[in-house]
Write a protein that holds these residues in place. Structure first.
Motif, short mmCIF file in Angstrom:
data_model
loop_
_atom_site.label_atom_id
_atom_site.label_comp_id
_atom_site.label_asym_id
_atom_site.label_seq_id
_atom_site.Cartn_x
_atom_site.Cartn_y
_atom_site.Cartn_z
N SER A 1 40.21 -57.69 -28.22
CA SER A 1 39.87 -58.34 -26.95
C SER A 1 38.37 -58.24 -26.78
O SER A 1 37.80 -57.15 -26.90
CB SER A 1 40.58 -57.66 -25.78
N SER B 1 44.86 -52.23 -31.25
CA SER B 1 44.04 -53.18 -30.52
C SER B 1 42.74 -52.52 -30.12
O SER B 1 42.72 -51.34 -29.76
CB SER B 1 44.77 -53.67 -29.27
N GLU C 1 46.77 -46.91 -23.79
CA GLU C 1 45.32 -46.97 -23.94
C GLU C 1 44.81 -45.56 -24.21
O GLU C 1 45.19 -44.61 -23.51
CB GLU C 1 44.69 -47.51 -22.65
N ARG D 1 52.15 -48.87 -30.43
CA ARG D 1 50.91 -49.64 -30.36
C ARG D 1 49.88 -48.83 -29.57
O ARG D 1 50.22 -48.17 -28.60
CB ARG D 1 51.12 -51.00 -29.68
N SER E 1 45.77 -49.01 -27.88
CA SER E 1 44.63 -49.83 -27.49
C SER E 1 43.43 -48.91 -27.34
O SER E 1 43.49 -47.93 -26.60
CB SER E 1 44.92 -50.56 -26.18
N GLN F 1 48.61 -57.47 -18.52
CA GLN F 1 47.88 -56.93 -19.66
C GLN F 1 47.22 -58.04 -20.48
O GLN F 1 46.63 -57.77 -21.52
CB GLN F 1 48.81 -56.10 -20.56
N SER G 1 53.05 -49.33 -25.71
CA SER G 1 51.62 -49.16 -26.00
C SER G 1 50.96 -48.22 -25.00
O SER G 1 51.46 -48.01 -23.89
CB SER G 1 50.92 -50.52 -26.00
N ASP H 1 39.12 -53.02 -27.72
CA ASP H 1 38.44 -53.75 -26.65
C ASP H 1 36.93 -53.69 -26.86
O ASP H 1 36.38 -52.60 -27.04
CB ASP H 1 38.77 -53.14 -25.29
N HIS I 1 41.15 -63.05 -26.42
CA HIS I 1 42.05 -62.37 -27.34
C HIS I 1 42.02 -62.98 -28.74
O HIS I 1 42.01 -64.20 -28.90
CB HIS I 1 43.49 -62.43 -26.81
N HIS J 1 53.66 -50.14 -21.12
CA HIS J 1 52.22 -49.94 -21.34
C HIS J 1 51.72 -48.88 -20.38
O HIS J 1 51.97 -48.96 -19.18
CB HIS J 1 51.47 -51.25 -21.12
#
Length: 505
Positions: free
Chosen positions: A269, A238, A176, A197, A199, A342, A174, A240, A320, A140
């Protein structure tokens, strides 16, 4: 790339508790949250990061890395087991007022070029200390904003990681991203580099809220990134969100949820905003008068849970949510869900290496954290040292309690009889105080305690942090010290007149 090495099978598989969140649970949550859901740890680690101290340093980390290679981690993992890997990129071009992350606000991309060089040097040192090229089953990149790095810098970081570690094609990788600075070409690069993945930070789509937190991001920008990720075959998206921000209320936040549901990310999230301007200076720019009242903030959360549940999302726990077919939901159903830095994870049971300024690792029973400033981080690596400045060495009791807290937070049930047998303890005697506290939570409907089994109820899942806190020995000892100090102060107050009188005599 090779298939992942299997973990040791747990001695006693645990059947997850029922996962239904009914209206009774939400009604009870409304009634109880204000009374018993005060501030407390999120338990992305146990013991929590506020327990780290500077008595742990580079030598301890090198010993931990050697232990990991020998298969001496606890719980015991086979020699050469896969790793988790976290890479911290601290740079952001713009400041978001709510943010509490360790970040550096700059538009000077020359700073990131130098940082990439040092990341590669740290990766080389860690790999050398491990003594073997270890497989990475979960990676990540967080921040800051990892997509601050330009194309060449991202390639250099990934090349360094691939040189020193084996990034499994079967793993979760993943990153961000900030949808405001990522286009189709950058998304194609991420897929090429092996990320499967992504985020996305969203927080809220309401324009007034965005202006108040200094993060303006349109639905169209976000949707473009989601569409690109799906065209490129990424496994999971994903998003946030944050509730409790200025100008939010249940009605307005529901509009954001509708826009999110149109994009249907695999994971969501929904974090609670903690206004701590004395800790995080950027939050001083937020108008406290515009923050929603506690009752309204609670209503935002309850309404969001109802809306996401109705749309088919599974409530994983804490903050989550995931679609039923996502790996998180599958892991939860199979009793394999875990937690790491995470949050909830499907691959959290392995040693985790942290790279970059302020990054945290968890290796062979030690938590370690890197230097929090670039100057200190660079100086350590220039001196040939790993840049660890603090950490924590877990005791046997810490390992046991981490297992208990993890079972309650992830599976919603603790098979205390099986745990007692594995560890050779009398659970009822060892945790008599905790069981007494659980009885009080049982009276509120949060847990169901029976001989050999503790089960978190649907209501308790909404307040699971409060359940977990019962088993936090460090919190309990803090409370005992506060009581002792209060008692001493009270005794001194009572004794003071006598002391003054004796002096007169």
């Amino acid at each position: 790339m090779s298939a992942p090495t299997s973990r040791l099978t747990p001695a006693s598989p645990i059947t997850p508790a029922a996962r239904t969140l009914d209206r009774d649970a939400l009604t009870g949550f409304r009634a109880l949250a204000g009374r018993i859901d005060g501030n407390g740890p999120r338990y992305t680690s146990y013991p929590t990061a506020d327990r780290f101290h500077d008595g742990i340093g580079e030598a301890d980390y090198r010993t931990a890395l050697a232990d990991s290679s020998r298969g001496a981690s606890a719980p015991v993992l086979p020699t050469g087991s896969p790793l988790s890997l976290y890479v911290h990129v601290p740079f952001c071009e713009n400041i978001c007022y709510y943010c509490g992350c360790n970040k550096i606000i700059t538009r000077d991309h020359g700073r990131s070029a130098r940082y990439v060089d040092y990341l590669a040097r740290e990766a080389a040192q860690v790999a050398q200390a491990l003594g073997a090229r270890r497989q990475v089953l979960q990676s990540h990149w967080g921040g800051g904003t990892p997509t601050f790095l330009d194309e060449d810098e991202m390639r250099r970081v990934m090349a360094a990681l691939q040189e020193h570690f084996e990034l499994s094609a079967y793993g979760e990788h993943s990153i961000e991203i900030d949808p405001r600075v990522v286009d189709d070409a950058r998304m194609a690069l991420l897929a090429e580099l092996g990320f499967n993945r992504i985020s996305l930070g969203v927080q809220d789509f309401d324009p007034e809220v965005q202006r108040a937190i200094h993060r303006e991001q349109s639905v169209a920008q976000t949707r473009a990134v989601v569409d690109a990720a799906r065209r490129l075959g990424m496994r999971s998206i994903s998003m946030d969100l944050i509730y409790g921000l200025p100008h939010q209320d249940a009605r307005r936040f529901a509009v954001t949820i509708e826009r999110v549901l149109e994009m249907r990310p695999e994971r969501l999230s929904v974090y609670s905003y903690a206004h701590l301007p004395h800790v995080f200076k950027p939050q001083r720019r937020i108008d406290e008068a515009a923050l929603p009242a506690p009752a309204e903030k609670l209503e935002i959360l309850v309404a969001t849970i109802e809306k996401l549940s109705a749309a088919g999302y599974v409530y994983i726990g804490m903050d989550h949510f995931a679609l039923p077919g996502d790996d998180l939901a599958v892991a939860q159903r199979e009793g394999k869900l875990q937690r790491n830095f995470q949050g909830y994870s499907t691959h959290a049971g392995y040693d985790q290496v942290g790279l970059g300024v302020s990054a945290i690792g968890a290796v062979a029973g030690r938590y370690v954290q890197n230097a929090r400033t670039l100057d200190d981080y660079y100086a350590a690596l220039d001196a040939g040292r790993l840049p660890v400045i603090r950490g924590f060495h877990m005791s046997a009791d810490d390992h046991l309690r981490r297992e208990i807290i993890g079972a309650l937070m992830c599976n919603g049930v603790l098979d205390s009889a099986a745990l007692a047998a594995r560890h050779g303890i009398d659970f009822a005697a060892a945790f008599a105080t905790e069981l007494a506290d659980l009885e009080r939570l049982a009276a509120d409907g949060l847990v169901d305690c029976r001989p050999g089994r503790i089960e978190v109820t649907p209501l308790g899942r909404l307040l699971v942090r409060r359940v977990a806190m019962v088993f936090d020995r460090h919190l309990r000892e803090d409370a005992a010290r506060r009581r002792a100090l209060a008692g001493e102060a009270a005794n001194e107050a009572v004794a003071a007149p006598l002391v003054r009188y004796s002096r007169v005599v």
